[in-house]
Design a protein around this motif. Structure first.
Motif, PDB file in Angstrom:
ATOM      1  N   HIS A  47     -17.187  40.929  -1.206  1.00 62.74           N
ATOM      2  CA  HIS A  47     -16.908  42.185  -2.027  1.00 62.74           C
ATOM      3  C   HIS A  47     -15.794  42.628  -2.324  1.00 62.74           C
ATOM      4  CE1 HIS A  47     -18.363  45.220   1.194  1.00 62.74           C
ATOM      5  NE2 HIS A  47     -17.749  44.227   1.419  1.00 62.74           N
TER       6      HIS A  47
ATOM      7  N   SER B   7     -15.331  45.797  -1.946  1.00 63.16           N
ATOM      8  CA  SER B   7     -15.206  47.100  -1.366  1.00 63.16           C
ATOM      9  C   SER B   7     -14.063  47.179  -0.409  1.00 63.16           C
ATOM     10  CB  SER B   7     -16.450  47.524  -0.821  1.00 63.16           C
ATOM     11  OG  SER B   7     -17.399  47.300  -1.849  1.00 63.16           O
TER      12      SER B   7
ATOM     13  N   GLU C 200     -11.040  49.760  -0.518  1.00 62.45           N
ATOM     14  CA  GLU C 200     -11.293  51.067  -0.148  1.00 62.45           C
ATOM     15  C   GLU C 200     -10.446  51.288   1.055  1.00 62.45           C
ATOM     16  OE1 GLU C 200     -15.338  51.997  -0.178  1.00 62.45           O
ATOM     17  OE2 GLU C 200     -15.815  51.394  -1.970  1.00 62.45           O
TER      18      GLU C 200
ATOM     19  N   ARG D 134     -19.387  34.283  -2.277  1.00 62.94           N
ATOM     20  CA  ARG D 134     -20.812  34.224  -1.254  1.00 62.94           C
ATOM     21  C   ARG D 134     -21.346  32.789  -1.481  1.00 62.94           C
ATOM     22  NH1 ARG D 134     -23.739  40.166  -2.896  1.00 62.94           N
ATOM     23  NH2 ARG D 134     -21.432  41.117  -2.659  1.00 62.94           N
TER      24      ARG D 134
ATOM     25  N   GLN E 212     -15.849  40.877  -9.373  1.00 64.40           N
ATOM     26  CA  GLN E 212     -16.462  42.557  -8.913  1.00 64.40           C
ATOM     27  C   GLN E 212     -15.285  43.368  -9.477  1.00 64.40           C
ATOM     28  OE1 GLN E 212     -17.912  42.980  -4.960  1.00 64.40           O
ATOM     29  NE2 GLN E 212     -19.859  42.441  -5.676  1.00 64.40           N
TER      30      GLN E 212
ATOM     31  N   GLU F 289     -14.194  47.316  -8.208  1.00 65.49           N
ATOM     32  CA  GLU F 289     -14.301  48.537  -7.401  1.00 65.49           C
ATOM     33  C   GLU F 289     -14.001  49.464  -7.820  1.00 65.49           C
ATOM     34  OE1 GLU F 289     -16.459  47.225  -4.614  1.00 65.49           O
ATOM     35  OE2 GLU F 289     -16.398  49.313  -3.588  1.00 65.49           O
TER      36      GLU F 289
ATOM     37  N   PHE G  13     -26.586  50.908   0.656  1.00 62.86           N
ATOM     38  CA  PHE G  13     -25.298  50.244   1.099  1.00 62.86           C
ATOM     39  C   PHE G  13     -24.751  50.929   2.311  1.00 62.86           C
ATOM     40  CE2 PHE G  13     -25.885  50.231  -3.561  1.00 62.86           C
ATOM     41  CZ  PHE G  13     -25.924  48.704  -3.798  1.00 62.86           C
TER      42      PHE G  13
ATOM     43  N   PHE H 164     -22.014  51.609   3.429  1.00 59.78           N
ATOM     44  CA  PHE H 164     -20.954  52.493   3.364  1.00 59.78           C
ATOM     45  C   PHE H 164     -20.856  53.513   2.677  1.00 59.78           C
ATOM     46  CE2 PHE H 164     -19.844  50.322  -0.638  1.00 59.78           C
ATOM     47  CZ  PHE H 164     -20.512  49.069  -0.213  1.00 59.78           C
ATOM     48  N   VAL H 165     -22.010  53.817   1.957  1.00 60.21           N
ATOM     49  CA  VAL H 165     -22.219  55.237   1.257  1.00 60.21           C
ATOM     50  C   VAL H 165     -23.447  55.792   1.708  1.00 60.21           C
ATOM     51  CG1 VAL H 165     -20.991  54.448  -0.768  1.00 60.21           C
ATOM     52  CG2 VAL H 165     -23.281  53.599  -0.661  1.00 60.21           C
TER      53      VAL H 165
ATOM     54  N   GLY I  17     -23.601  49.388  -7.990  1.00 56.72           N
ATOM     55  CA  GLY I  17     -23.940  49.956  -6.804  1.00 56.72           C
ATOM     56  C   GLY I  17     -22.852  51.131  -6.597  1.00 56.72           C
ATOM     57  N   ALA I  18     -23.477  52.307  -6.012  1.00 58.94           N
ATOM     58  CA  ALA I  18     -22.568  53.512  -5.973  1.00 58.94           C
ATOM     59  C   ALA I  18     -22.950  54.325  -4.917  1.00 58.94           C
ATOM     60  CB  ALA I  18     -22.552  54.234  -7.129  1.00 58.94           C
ATOM     61  N   GLY I  19     -22.301  55.220  -4.525  1.00 62.81           N
ATOM     62  CA  GLY I  19     -22.606  56.409  -3.503  1.00 62.81           C
ATOM     63  C   GLY I  19     -21.447  57.200  -3.066  1.00 62.81           C
TER      64      GLY I  19
ATOM     65  N   ALA J  84     -17.805  55.983  -4.274  1.00 60.93           N
ATOM     66  CA  ALA J  84     -17.261  54.628  -4.494  1.00 60.93           C
ATOM     67  C   ALA J  84     -18.277  53.879  -5.491  1.00 60.93           C
ATOM     68  CB  ALA J  84     -17.088  53.914  -3.382  1.00 60.93           C
ATOM     69  N   PHE J  85     -18.044  52.988  -6.125  1.00 62.03           N
ATOM     70  CA  PHE J  85     -19.024  52.183  -6.890  1.00 62.03           C
ATOM     71  C   PHE J  85     -18.345  50.606  -7.116  1.00 62.03           C
ATOM     72  CE2 PHE J  85     -16.103  52.202 -10.494  1.00 62.03           C
ATOM     73  CZ  PHE J  85     -15.745  53.329 -10.522  1.00 62.03           C
ATOM     74  N   GLY J  86     -19.253  49.760  -7.122  1.00 60.27           N
ATOM     75  CA  GLY J  86     -19.042  48.376  -7.308  1.00 60.27           C
ATOM     76  C   GLY J  86     -19.897  47.725  -8.267  1.00 60.27           C
TER      77      GLY J  86
END
Ligand code: DAH
Length: 349
Positions: free
Chosen positions: A178, A180, A183, A204, A218, A220, A258, A260-261, A294-296, A317-319
């Motif tokens: 990913h 991420s 970050e 993947r 992706q 991010e 997720f 990390f969030v 996805g986010a958080g 963060a969001f991806g």
């Protein structure tokens, strides 16, 4: 025929000879030679026509004709690999710089590139700047610092390609699963306030079908400062989705996980195809909503791992998958279209 017409014909003959010559293998050389140099060949016939011109013109055109003939013969010899090959251009340089060039098809940007450019514009307008990160990663950046400890079951969500190479801590290097990772790199390399995005390829170990591929893209984004809240995240995500799809789309957040969030969310937007009016819509499967990212709020463990005191610094963060956006923007239902490079399809986009 006027001398000017004769010249024009000569150049046409020359050009079509050169382009045919460039396009054939040694097998067709003799046939081509006959077609131009044979007794009834195009060039021979043209040179024979010279006799109809008055002497002065015959001389001038004849010289030009011989020069062209020499250049053609030399190129032919060169292609045949015979004596003098390779020297042809030096011995008989002939090029008419005033001739129009051959038309060639202009390409266009790949739909994924167009989508990345659209996203980039949207983020730049929101004050984000682009960062870079590598495709080959250490376990630390892809998982550990993002709060996926070794053996954490969340690693299973991202089936990973490992390389037969070790990182400095002795772990296998991997292809990032990913974006991420950006970050961790950015938080370690720079100081907040940070508003950063990064589009790029991820990998993947998945079989390819209409909505999966072993390599995809992706984007991010994250924002780290003092006092960053879920409301900032909500506003930012809303703004860029509306930038892309227009202000009439609705955006909603649902709780999700997720590592990390915390809290984490899945973000959905209203279906741009059926606008929620069709129970049969194949894109949203009749639900009226499409999951887009996805986010958080960044987990305190991520802040600590990168050297920040979580009570003082924080962020969101969001991806998102770029193929998903591209499919929605271009109305494509099968992402394999992006990788097969079938021009008949790409030209329609
Ligand atoms: N990295 C996640 C994935 O590939 C996507 C993601 C989810 C990124 C939530 C985020 C986030 O930044 O907050 O599945």
């Amino acid at each position: 025929m006027t001398p000017a017409q004769w010249k024009e014909k000569l150049f046409l003959v020359r050009d079509s000879f050169f382009s045919s010559l460039a396009g054939i293998q040694t097998g067709g050389l003799e046939a081509l030679e006959l077609l131009y140099f044979g007794r009834k060949g195009d060039l021979s016939l043209l040179l024979r026509d010279l006799k109809d011109f008055p002497l002065e013109e015959r001389k001038a055109l004849g010289a030009l004709g011989n020069e062209v003939k020499g250049a053609m013969a030399a190129k032919l010899a060169e292609k045949k690999g015979g004596p003098g090959a390779g020297k042809a251009d030096i011995k008989t340089p002939f090029s008419d710089l005033t001739m129009a060039g051959y038309p060639f098809p202009k390409g266009s940007l790949h739909p994924l590139t167009v989508t990345i450019n659209r996203l980039t514009e949207a983020f730049i307008k929101l004050g984000f700047s682009m960062a870079d990160a590598s495709l080959i990663e250490e376990d630390y950046y892809n998982f550990e610092a993002l709060n996926f400890p070794p053996d954490h079951p969340a690693r299973e969500m991202q089936d990973t390609f490992y390389l037969d190479l070790k990182d400095p801590s002795g772990k296998d290097l991997l292809l990032r699963t990913h974006t991420s990772t950006v970050e961790i790199h950015t938080l370690k390399d720079r100081r907040p306030p940070l508003r950063v995005f990064h589009p790029g390829r991820v990998f993947r170990c998945e079989a390819v079908d209409a909505s999966h591929s072993f390599a995809f893209h992706q984007i991010e984004g994250f924002y780290v400062d003092k006092n960053v809240s879920m409301a900032d995240l909500r506003w930012t995500v809303d703004a860029f989705i509306k930038d892309l799809f227009g202000s009439s789309v609705a955006v909603r957040f649902m709780p999700s996980y997720f590592p990390f969030v915390e809290p984490g969310a899945e973000v959905e937007m209203s279906c741009v195809f059926c606008k929620g009016h069709s129970g049969k819509c194949p894109v949203c499967k009749g639900s009226g909503w499409i999951e887009v990212l996805g986010a958080g709020i960044l987990h305190p463990n991520v802040m600590r791992a990168t050297g920040y005191e979580p009570r003082q610094w924080g962020g969101f963060a969001f991806g998102a998958g770029i193929e998903r956006f591209a499919m929605l923007l271009f109305g494509i239902s099968d992402m394999r279209v992006f990788y097969e490079n079938d021009l008949r399809i790409l030209k329609q986009l």
